[in-house]
Design an enzyme around this catalytic site. Sequence first.
Site, PDB file in Angstrom:
ATOM      1  N   HIS A   1       2.253   3.376  -9.069  1.00  0.00           N
ATOM      2  CA  HIS A   1       2.087   1.920  -9.263  1.00  0.00           C
ATOM      3  C   HIS A   1       3.268   1.360 -10.049  1.00  0.00           C
ATOM      4  O   HIS A   1       3.768   0.279  -9.751  1.00  0.00           O
ATOM      5  CB  HIS A   1       0.787   1.625 -10.006  1.00  0.00           C
ATOM      6  CG  HIS A   1      -0.449   2.057  -9.269  1.00  0.00           C
ATOM      7  ND1 HIS A   1      -0.656   1.753  -7.946  1.00  0.00           N
ATOM      8  CD2 HIS A   1      -1.529   2.787  -9.656  1.00  0.00           C
ATOM      9  CE1 HIS A   1      -1.816   2.267  -7.560  1.00  0.00           C
ATOM     10  NE2 HIS A   1      -2.361   2.901  -8.580  1.00  0.00           N
TER      11      HIS A   1
ATOM     12  N   ASP B   1       0.831  -1.214   0.000  1.00  0.00           N
ATOM     13  CA  ASP B   1       0.000   0.000   0.000  1.00  0.00           C
ATOM     14  C   ASP B   1       0.861   1.257   0.000  1.00  0.00           C
ATOM     15  O   ASP B   1       1.965   1.267   0.537  1.00  0.00           O
ATOM     16  CB  ASP B   1      -0.910  -0.026   1.246  1.00  0.00           C
ATOM     17  CG  ASP B   1      -2.069   0.950   1.124  1.00  0.00           C
ATOM     18  OD1 ASP B   1      -2.380   1.385  -0.004  1.00  0.00           O
ATOM     19  OD2 ASP B   1      -2.665   1.281   2.172  1.00  0.00           O
ATOM     20  N   GLY B   2       0.327   2.324  -0.602  1.00  0.00           N
ATOM     21  CA  GLY B   2       0.991   3.623  -0.554  1.00  0.00           C
ATOM     22  C   GLY B   2       1.519   4.132  -1.890  1.00  0.00           C
ATOM     23  O   GLY B   2       2.201   5.156  -1.932  1.00  0.00           O
TER      24      GLY B   2
ATOM     25  N   LEU C   1      10.574 -20.704  -4.186  1.00  0.00           N
ATOM     26  CA  LEU C   1       9.545 -19.880  -3.536  1.00  0.00           C
ATOM     27  C   LEU C   1       8.240 -20.031  -4.292  1.00  0.00           C
ATOM     28  O   LEU C   1       8.218 -20.022  -5.526  1.00  0.00           O
ATOM     29  CB  LEU C   1       9.972 -18.397  -3.571  1.00  0.00           C
ATOM     30  CG  LEU C   1       8.960 -17.375  -3.038  1.00  0.00           C
ATOM     31  CD1 LEU C   1       8.921 -17.399  -1.509  1.00  0.00           C
ATOM     32  CD2 LEU C   1       9.303 -15.952  -3.512  1.00  0.00           C
TER      33      LEU C   1
ATOM     34  N   THR D   1     -10.977  -6.708  -4.642  1.00  0.00           N
ATOM     35  CA  THR D   1     -12.339  -6.619  -5.180  1.00  0.00           C
ATOM     36  C   THR D   1     -12.791  -5.162  -5.208  1.00  0.00           C
ATOM     37  O   THR D   1     -13.378  -4.702  -6.190  1.00  0.00           O
ATOM     38  CB  THR D   1     -13.302  -7.411  -4.249  1.00  0.00           C
ATOM     39  OG1 THR D   1     -12.773  -8.715  -4.052  1.00  0.00           O
ATOM     40  CG2 THR D   1     -14.681  -7.505  -4.825  1.00  0.00           C
TER      41      THR D   1
ATOM     42  N   GLU E   1       1.003 -13.008  12.724  1.00  0.00           N
ATOM     43  CA  GLU E   1       1.640 -11.846  13.366  1.00  0.00           C
ATOM     44  C   GLU E   1       1.605 -10.663  12.395  1.00  0.00           C
ATOM     45  O   GLU E   1       1.891 -10.827  11.201  1.00  0.00           O
ATOM     46  CB  GLU E   1       3.098 -12.172  13.721  1.00  0.00           C
ATOM     47  CG  GLU E   1       3.259 -13.297  14.722  1.00  0.00           C
ATOM     48  CD  GLU E   1       2.684 -12.961  16.096  1.00  0.00           C
ATOM     49  OE1 GLU E   1       2.704 -11.774  16.487  1.00  0.00           O
ATOM     50  OE2 GLU E   1       2.208 -13.886  16.778  1.00  0.00           O
TER      51      GLU E   1
ATOM     52  N   SER F   1      -8.260  -4.501   5.250  1.00  0.00           N
ATOM     53  CA  SER F   1      -8.796  -4.177   3.919  1.00  0.00           C
ATOM     54  C   SER F   1      -9.236  -5.418   3.119  1.00  0.00           C
ATOM     55  O   SER F   1      -8.903  -5.564   1.938  1.00  0.00           O
ATOM     56  CB  SER F   1      -7.773  -3.363   3.112  1.00  0.00           C
ATOM     57  OG  SER F   1      -7.485  -2.152   3.765  1.00  0.00           O
TER      58      SER F   1
ATOM     59  N   ARG G   1      -1.022   9.097 -10.161  1.00  0.00           N
ATOM     60  CA  ARG G   1      -1.010   7.854  -9.373  1.00  0.00           C
ATOM     61  C   ARG G   1      -0.411   6.645 -10.111  1.00  0.00           C
ATOM     62  O   ARG G   1       0.348   5.879  -9.506  1.00  0.00           O
ATOM     63  CB  ARG G   1      -2.432   7.521  -8.899  1.00  0.00           C
ATOM     64  CG  ARG G   1      -2.990   8.500  -7.875  1.00  0.00           C
ATOM     65  CD  ARG G   1      -4.454   8.163  -7.532  1.00  0.00           C
ATOM     66  NE  ARG G   1      -4.561   6.810  -7.018  1.00  0.00           N
ATOM     67  CZ  ARG G   1      -4.422   6.485  -5.736  1.00  0.00           C
ATOM     68  NH1 ARG G   1      -4.202   7.410  -4.832  1.00  0.00           N
ATOM     69  NH2 ARG G   1      -4.534   5.228  -5.355  1.00  0.00           N
TER      70      ARG G   1
ATOM     71  N   ARG H   1       2.103  -4.807   6.309  1.00  0.00           N
ATOM     72  CA  ARG H   1       1.370  -3.778   5.570  1.00  0.00           C
ATOM     73  C   ARG H   1       2.210  -2.518   5.529  1.00  0.00           C
ATOM     74  O   ARG H   1       2.685  -2.048   6.570  1.00  0.00           O
ATOM     75  CB  ARG H   1       0.009  -3.464   6.189  1.00  0.00           C
ATOM     76  CG  ARG H   1      -0.731  -2.398   5.346  1.00  0.00           C
ATOM     77  CD  ARG H   1      -2.213  -2.324   5.571  1.00  0.00           C
ATOM     78  NE  ARG H   1      -2.807  -1.394   4.603  1.00  0.00           N
ATOM     79  CZ  ARG H   1      -4.061  -1.404   4.198  1.00  0.00           C
ATOM     80  NH1 ARG H   1      -4.883  -2.306   4.668  1.00  0.00           N
ATOM     81  NH2 ARG H   1      -4.499  -0.517   3.326  1.00  0.00           N
TER      82      ARG H   1
ATOM     83  N   TRP I   1     -11.740  -2.457  -7.956  1.00  0.00           N
ATOM     84  CA  TRP I   1     -12.510  -2.303  -9.208  1.00  0.00           C
ATOM     85  C   TRP I   1     -13.297  -0.992  -9.210  1.00  0.00           C
ATOM     86  O   TRP I   1     -13.699  -0.511 -10.260  1.00  0.00           O
ATOM     87  CB  TRP I   1     -13.479  -3.470  -9.410  1.00  0.00           C
ATOM     88  CG  TRP I   1     -12.841  -4.770  -9.810  1.00  0.00           C
ATOM     89  CD1 TRP I   1     -12.812  -5.918  -9.075  1.00  0.00           C
ATOM     90  CD2 TRP I   1     -12.143  -5.061 -11.030  1.00  0.00           C
ATOM     91  NE1 TRP I   1     -12.131  -6.906  -9.760  1.00  0.00           N
ATOM     92  CE2 TRP I   1     -11.724  -6.410 -10.959  1.00  0.00           C
ATOM     93  CE3 TRP I   1     -11.835  -4.319 -12.188  1.00  0.00           C
ATOM     94  CZ2 TRP I   1     -11.007  -7.033 -11.997  1.00  0.00           C
ATOM     95  CZ3 TRP I   1     -11.121  -4.949 -13.215  1.00  0.00           C
ATOM     96  CH2 TRP I   1     -10.722  -6.278 -13.113  1.00  0.00           C
TER      97      TRP I   1
HETATM   98  C1  IPE Z   1      -5.452  -2.788  -0.099  1.00  0.00           C
HETATM   99  O1  IPE Z   1      -5.105  -1.465  -0.245  1.00  0.00           O
HETATM  100  C2  IPE Z   1      -5.487  -3.484  -1.428  1.00  0.00           C
HETATM  101  C3  IPE Z   1      -4.202  -3.746  -2.060  1.00  0.00           C
HETATM  102  C4  IPE Z   1      -3.036  -3.470  -1.561  1.00  0.00           C
HETATM  103  C5  IPE Z   1      -4.259  -4.397  -3.344  1.00  0.00           C
HETATM  104  P1  IPE Z   1      -6.193  -0.319  -0.469  1.00  0.00           P
HETATM  105  O2  IPE Z   1      -5.433   0.947  -0.611  1.00  0.00           O
HETATM  106  O3  IPE Z   1      -7.091  -0.687  -1.567  1.00  0.00           O
HETATM  107  O4  IPE Z   1      -7.018  -0.364   0.895  1.00  0.00           O
HETATM  108  P2  IPE Z   1      -7.690   0.804   1.731  1.00  0.00           P
HETATM  109  O5  IPE Z   1      -8.630   1.512   0.818  1.00  0.00           O
HETATM  110  O6  IPE Z   1      -6.600   1.690   2.202  1.00  0.00           O
HETATM  111  O7  IPE Z   1      -8.359   0.120   2.875  1.00  0.00           O
HETATM  112  C1  IPE Z   2      -1.520   0.227  -3.392  1.00  0.00           C
HETATM  113  O1  IPE Z   2      -1.363   1.604  -3.433  1.00  0.00           O
HETATM  114  C2  IPE Z   2      -1.798  -0.374  -4.745  1.00  0.00           C
HETATM  115  C3  IPE Z   2      -3.166  -0.882  -4.894  1.00  0.00           C
HETATM  116  C4  IPE Z   2      -4.110  -0.839  -4.007  1.00  0.00           C
HETATM  117  C5  IPE Z   2      -3.495  -1.498  -6.171  1.00  0.00           C
HETATM  118  P1  IPE Z   2      -2.596   2.597  -3.418  1.00  0.00           P
HETATM  119  O2  IPE Z   2      -2.992   2.881  -4.818  1.00  0.00           O
HETATM  120  O3  IPE Z   2      -3.675   2.106  -2.539  1.00  0.00           O
HETATM  121  O4  IPE Z   2      -1.913   3.889  -2.785  1.00  0.00           O
HETATM  122  P2  IPE Z   2      -2.531   4.887  -1.708  1.00  0.00           P
HETATM  123  O5  IPE Z   2      -3.043   4.073  -0.569  1.00  0.00           O
HETATM  124  O6  IPE Z   2      -3.607   5.640  -2.400  1.00  0.00           O
HETATM  125  O7  IPE Z   2      -1.370   5.753  -1.298  1.00  0.00           O
HETATM  126 MG    MG Z   3      -4.095   2.352  -0.588  1.00  0.00          MG
END
Ligand code: IPE
Ligand code: IPE
Ligand code: MG
Length: 247
Positions: free
Chosen positions: A41, A24-25, A135, A70, A211, A200, A37, A192, A73
């Site tokens: 990615h 995430d992030g 792996l 999910t 853990e 999520s 954005r 995470r 989408w």
């Molecule tokens: C969780 O991250 C999904 C993935 C890493 C693929 P999200 O960014 O979608 O989750 P929320 O919205 O912060 O809960």
């Molecule tokens: C994780 O990064 C990638 C996916 C969920 C596909 P985000 O796109 O959720 O990035 P933030 O959370 O908006 O920073």
């Molecule tokens: Mg996110």
Amino acid sequence: MSDDRLARLRTHGDVPHHVAVIMDGNGRWARERGLPRPLGHREGMKAVRETVEGAVEAGVRVLTLFAFSTENWLRPVQEVSALMGLLQRYARNERDELRRQGVEVHVLGDLERVDPATREAVDSIVAETRGGGALRLNLMISYGGREEIVRAARLLADAVRRGEIDPDRIGPDTFSDLLFTRDVPDPDLLVRTSGEHRISNFLLWQLAYTELHVTPVLWPDFERTDLFEAILDYQRRERRFGRVATS
Ligand code: IPE
Ligand code: IPE
Ligand code: MG
């Protein structure tokens, strides 16, 4: 630095057999730089490479990466297609290197919702890496924990209706065997990134006694040393599984 942590985790205790990661992030990483954005990615792909290589180095046997949920989408259509495009690119560009490293790729989730080109690319990486013994890499795509549980319930209900299963004999193992992750033990460690303390809709069933390690690092900045740090943190935990500690 990296070697130091790697050496320490090897002597410190058990390396987790199965590590799961909520990557995430990416969006925040891009926003901090005034970039769109999708560039976040794209940068996140490097972190995937780092993590896979780090997992092999550390001796992790199963790595499960949450790539697309999910609920993802529901993001703007341009972002969804950028993510699917990146998945295709990852599958095509990394295939040979993953095979060389002995990484066996599995793709788990509701793939019927994925477009044919992406589906074809992921099917081919799965076929081409089959048999890799270093792996097992699970890429979770179009995956939701609740949807996975409902799917298992539906399969069970069908089996009961056909008279193949006695409802009185349904137990946790019957259920686990109908999840996408049926062939692998539950994750020992969940990482995470980006500092969010939530699940999520990831692996709701499988995380019962996992853990948790949350790091503030944004996914595109995640390096193998961050994985090693998470493993060292895991090795300091005392896993009790609801029992009393054995000393
Ligand atoms: C969780 O991250 C999904 C993935 C890493 C693929 P999200 O960014 O979608 O989750 P929320 O919205 O912060 O809960
Ligand atoms: C994780 O990064 C990638 C996916 C969920 C596909 P985000 O796109 O959720 O990035 P933030 O959370 O908006 O920073
Ligand atoms: Mg996110």
